[in-house]
Write a protein that holds these residues in place. Structure first.
Motif, mmCIF file in Angstrom:
data_model
loop_
_atom_site.group_PDB
_atom_site.id
_atom_site.type_symbol
_atom_site.label_atom_id
_atom_site.label_comp_id
_atom_site.label_asym_id
_atom_site.label_seq_id
_atom_site.Cartn_x
_atom_site.Cartn_y
_atom_site.Cartn_z
ATOM 1 N N ILE A 6 0.846 -1.196 0.000
ATOM 2 C CA ILE A 6 0.000 0.000 0.000
ATOM 3 C C ILE A 6 0.884 1.249 0.000
ATOM 4 N N PRO A 7 0.731 2.110 -1.001
ATOM 5 C CA PRO A 7 1.564 3.320 -1.055
ATOM 6 C C PRO A 7 1.271 4.253 0.124
ATOM 7 N N LEU A 8 2.227 5.134 0.395
ATOM 8 C CA LEU A 8 1.990 6.161 1.396
ATOM 9 C C LEU A 8 0.804 7.014 0.967
ATOM 10 N N GLU A 9 0.159 7.651 1.926
ATOM 11 C CA GLU A 9 -1.091 8.338 1.647
ATOM 12 C C GLU A 9 -0.964 9.366 0.530
ATOM 13 N N HIS A 10 0.148 10.106 0.514
ATOM 14 C CA HIS A 10 0.289 11.138 -0.505
ATOM 15 C C HIS A 10 0.634 10.563 -1.882
ATOM 16 N N GLU A 11 0.972 9.265 -1.936
ATOM 17 C CA GLU A 11 1.298 8.630 -3.213
ATOM 18 C C GLU A 11 0.126 7.838 -3.795
ATOM 19 N N GLN A 12 -0.937 7.712 -3.033
ATOM 20 C CA GLN A 12 -2.037 6.873 -3.481
ATOM 21 C C GLN A 12 -2.818 7.531 -4.618
ATOM 22 N N VAL A 13 -3.326 6.684 -5.497
ATOM 23 C CA VAL A 13 -4.175 7.130 -6.601
ATOM 24 C C VAL A 13 -5.578 6.632 -6.310
ATOM 25 N N LEU A 14 -6.455 7.557 -5.964
ATOM 26 C CA LEU A 14 -7.829 7.194 -5.632
ATOM 27 C C LEU A 14 -8.707 7.292 -6.874
ATOM 28 N N ILE A 15 -9.724 6.482 -6.914
ATOM 29 C CA ILE A 15 -10.622 6.465 -8.064
ATOM 30 C C ILE A 15 -11.642 7.585 -7.939
ATOM 31 N N ASP A 16 -11.941 8.218 -9.046
ATOM 32 C CA ASP A 16 -12.994 9.224 -9.086
ATOM 33 C C ASP A 16 -14.327 8.536 -8.780
ATOM 34 N N PRO A 17 -15.055 8.992 -7.755
ATOM 35 C CA PRO A 17 -16.336 8.335 -7.419
ATOM 36 C C PRO A 17 -17.299 8.248 -8.597
ATOM 37 N N ALA A 18 -17.210 9.186 -9.528
ATOM 38 C CA ALA A 18 -18.099 9.155 -10.692
ATOM 39 C C ALA A 18 -17.859 7.905 -11.539
ATOM 40 N N LYS A 19 -16.612 7.402 -11.548
ATOM 41 C CA LYS A 19 -16.295 6.213 -12.328
ATOM 42 C C LYS A 19 -16.789 4.939 -11.661
ATOM 43 N N LEU A 20 -17.147 5.044 -10.386
ATOM 44 C CA LEU A 20 -17.662 3.885 -9.671
ATOM 45 C C LEU A 20 -19.176 3.812 -9.725
ATOM 46 N N ALA A 21 -19.793 4.799 -10.337
ATOM 47 C CA ALA A 21 -21.255 4.771 -10.463
ATOM 48 C C ALA A 21 -21.664 3.583 -11.303
ATOM 49 N N ASP A 22 -22.833 3.068 -11.046
ATOM 50 C CA ASP A 22 -23.330 1.937 -11.807
ATOM 51 C C ASP A 22 -23.271 2.240 -13.294
ATOM 52 N N ASP A 23 -22.772 1.251 -14.064
ATOM 53 C CA ASP A 23 -22.652 1.453 -15.503
ATOM 54 C C ASP A 23 -24.002 1.662 -16.169
ATOM 55 N N ALA A 24 -25.018 1.140 -15.516
ATOM 56 C CA ALA A 24 -26.360 1.320 -16.081
ATOM 57 C C ALA A 24 -27.353 1.421 -14.948
ATOM 58 N N ALA A 25 -28.116 2.490 -14.932
ATOM 59 C CA ALA A 25 -29.119 2.654 -13.884
ATOM 60 C C ALA A 25 -30.273 1.696 -14.128
ATOM 61 N N PRO A 26 -30.932 1.244 -13.062
ATOM 62 C CA PRO A 26 -32.084 0.352 -13.233
ATOM 63 C C PRO A 26 -33.141 1.035 -14.091
ATOM 64 N N PRO A 27 -33.641 0.337 -15.082
ATOM 65 C CA PRO A 27 -34.616 0.971 -15.975
ATOM 66 C C PRO A 27 -35.925 1.248 -15.258
ATOM 67 N N SER A 28 -36.508 2.375 -15.564
ATOM 68 C CA SER A 28 -37.800 2.712 -14.975
ATOM 69 C C SER A 28 -38.912 2.074 -15.804
ATOM 70 N N VAL A 29 -40.009 1.774 -15.146
ATOM 71 C CA VAL A 29 -41.137 1.135 -15.812
ATOM 72 C C VAL A 29 -42.247 2.172 -15.985
ATOM 73 N N ALA A 30 -42.624 2.420 -17.223
ATOM 74 C CA ALA A 30 -43.659 3.417 -17.510
ATOM 75 C C ALA A 30 -45.027 2.912 -17.042
ATOM 76 N N GLN A 31 -45.895 3.868 -16.742
ATOM 77 C CA GLN A 31 -47.232 3.499 -16.289
ATOM 78 C C GLN A 31 -48.045 2.884 -17.429
ATOM 79 N N ASN A 32 -48.064 3.562 -18.569
ATOM 80 C CA ASN A 32 -48.830 3.076 -19.722
ATOM 81 C C ASN A 32 -47.862 2.446 -20.718
ATOM 82 N N GLN A 33 -47.689 1.141 -20.594
ATOM 83 C CA GLN A 33 -46.718 0.451 -21.422
ATOM 84 C C GLN A 33 -47.352 -0.038 -22.714
ATOM 85 N N THR A 34 -46.554 0.001 -23.762
ATOM 86 C CA THR A 34 -46.970 -0.612 -25.024
ATOM 87 C C THR A 34 -46.838 -2.131 -24.887
#
Length: 437
Positions: free
Chosen positions: A205-233
């Motif tokens: 484990i690198p020293l704290e000032h040498e660590q490379v942390l991941i951008d939290p935005a890159k850890l977001a789910d690759d795909a959000a759960p799809p929403s279900v429309a009320q009036n579906q075809t």
């Protein structure tokens, strides 16, 4: 000391290790020059070998792409994500995060190498959401667990020689897994790696000032759960129908039960079938599964373009006789006691150019097995030494890291510095036990 050693190794790799596509082109040129110089292969004949073999791994490439896709689909399903998140919650500090990822990857890779690659990468992302730790080392820890695969229950070499009718049966017979995978000396290697790999990763484990942390935005789910429309075809109702998914998912699971009841074993096709149909059931709707698929395919580009080049390298190594010559040289300096060790070293070198367990065994078995017979060495030990050599230098060869890197969103140069340190230590452990036990 390990932190100090990993620092220059990481900087060296970040500066000099190119993208894996450049790496495979360089390997192609090295193999070609070596075949011309050492084997006297005419250049035009070499080009013919290379071109004829270029597409020989298409089936395998598709299997590997499906390992990534189906594994991602399963691991991103709501119930599996909850399980992984629950385990990830056990990590309370950077040190515990590194150890936990290492252990999960080791366990999964021992069961099945494809499962280990996918679960290791996705679990590393889950842990990164919980603990702030160097993301490069976290993913490297997941990949380092992969080194154990060929000593586990999905190892292609021990499973091959345990199968009646294998191509070397006339010479060595059928060798049961009790003499290979479950032999005391092989289990000693596995146990030693389970102890030392997490420990070494923790100490890097690198020293704290040498660590490379991941951008939290890159850890977001690759795909959000799809929403279900009320009036579906009608089409949307089909896409969000749980009944439809159960109607196709349950027959798939029934087939798997029948397959294993009939004595079937794990292989790539079965693992992919398992991942896919369990994923279908876990997602519940076609829309949820297809949304996960969109996130899965983004990491597969490297597999699609690079596997044909590795097939060309394998053709050069095998057809020119270069792989056999390299193996024969190591045999010439061996005794009955040292042949397993030198088989391990030679397999490690050949693996850089022929990164396929089954393909490498086809290359080295015709050389190593007659040598074992002539020297009176143990067939099982020599065979497993080749298997361990194949797994060992995967720590240096980015070929197998492609699925994991695709999921994690990193490049090979980001993790290979840490992997080089593991290469030296795991090589000493495996080689030492092959010599001493």
């Amino acid at each position: 000391m390990l932190r100090i050693l990993s620092r220059p190794a990481t900087k060296l790799m970040e500066r000099w290790l190119p993208d894996p596509f450049i790496f495979v082109i360089v390997l192609t040129l090295v193999a070609a020059v070596a075949a011309i110089v050492t084997q006297g292969t005419p250049p035009l004949a070499l080009i013919r070998m290379w071109g004829d073999g270029f597409w020989e791994l298409l089936s395998f490439a598709m299997q590997m792409l499906l390992v990534l896709v189906t594994g991602f689909i399963l691991a991103s399903s709501p119930p599996i994500k909850r399980i992984l998140q629950s385990i990830a919650g056990l990590a309370q500090s950077p040190g515990s995060a590194i150890i936990l990822v290492s252990l999960v990857s080791l366990a999964a890779s021992w069961l099945n190498w494809g499962f280990g690659l996918v679960v290791g990468a996705i679990f590393a992302k889950e842990v990164a959401r919980v603990v702030k730790v160097d993301y490069r080392l976290l993913v490297a820890s997941a990949y380092s667990g992969f080194v154990i695969w060929h000593g586990g229950v999905s190892g292609s070499v021990p499973l091959t020689i345990a199968t009646p009718g294998h191509f070397s049966e006339a010479q060595i017979g059928v060798i049961p897994t009790s003499q290979t995978i479950f032999a005391s000396w092989n289990l000693a290697i596995v146990i030693a790696l389970i102890i030392f790999i997490p420990l070494v990763n923790r100490l890097m484990i690198p020293l704290e000032h040498e660590q490379v942390l991941i951008d939290p935005a890159k850890l977001a789910d690759d795909a959000a759960p799809p929403s279900v429309a009320q009036n579906q075809t009608p089409a949307e109702r089909l896409e969000n129908s749980r009944v439809l998914m159960w109607l196709i998912g349950i027959p798939g699971l029934i087939w798997l039960v029948m397959y294993f009841m009939d004595g079937g074993g794990l292989n790539l096709n079965v693992v992919n079938f398992l991942f896919l149909f369990v994923g279908i059931i876990c997602h519940g709707t076609a829309r949820s599964l297809l949304t996960a698929l969109d996130g899965a395919v983004r990491g597969g580009a490297g597999i699609v373009i690079q596997f044909p080049f590795y097939a060309g390298i394998m053709a050069i190594m095998i057809q020119s006789g270069l792989a056999a010559t390299l193996s024969e040289w190591f045999v010439s300096i061996s005794t009955a006691e040292t042949l397993p060790f030198w088989s391990f070293i030679s397999a490690g070198i050949v693996n850089i150019f022929v990164p396929s367990g089954g393909g490498q065994w086809a290359v080295q078995a015709p050389v190593m097995l007659p040598a074992a017979e002539a020297l009176g060495a143990d067939y099982a030990r020599v065979s497993m030494a080749v298997a361990w050599g194949d797994a060992w230098t995967n720590l240096l060869q980015p070929f197998w890291a492609l699925p994991m890197l695709g999921i994690a969103g990193l490049k090979a140069r980001d993790i290979m510095g840490f992997c080089v340190v593991q290469l030296v230590i795991t090589g000493a452990i495996i080689g030492g036990i092959l010599l001493l036990l």
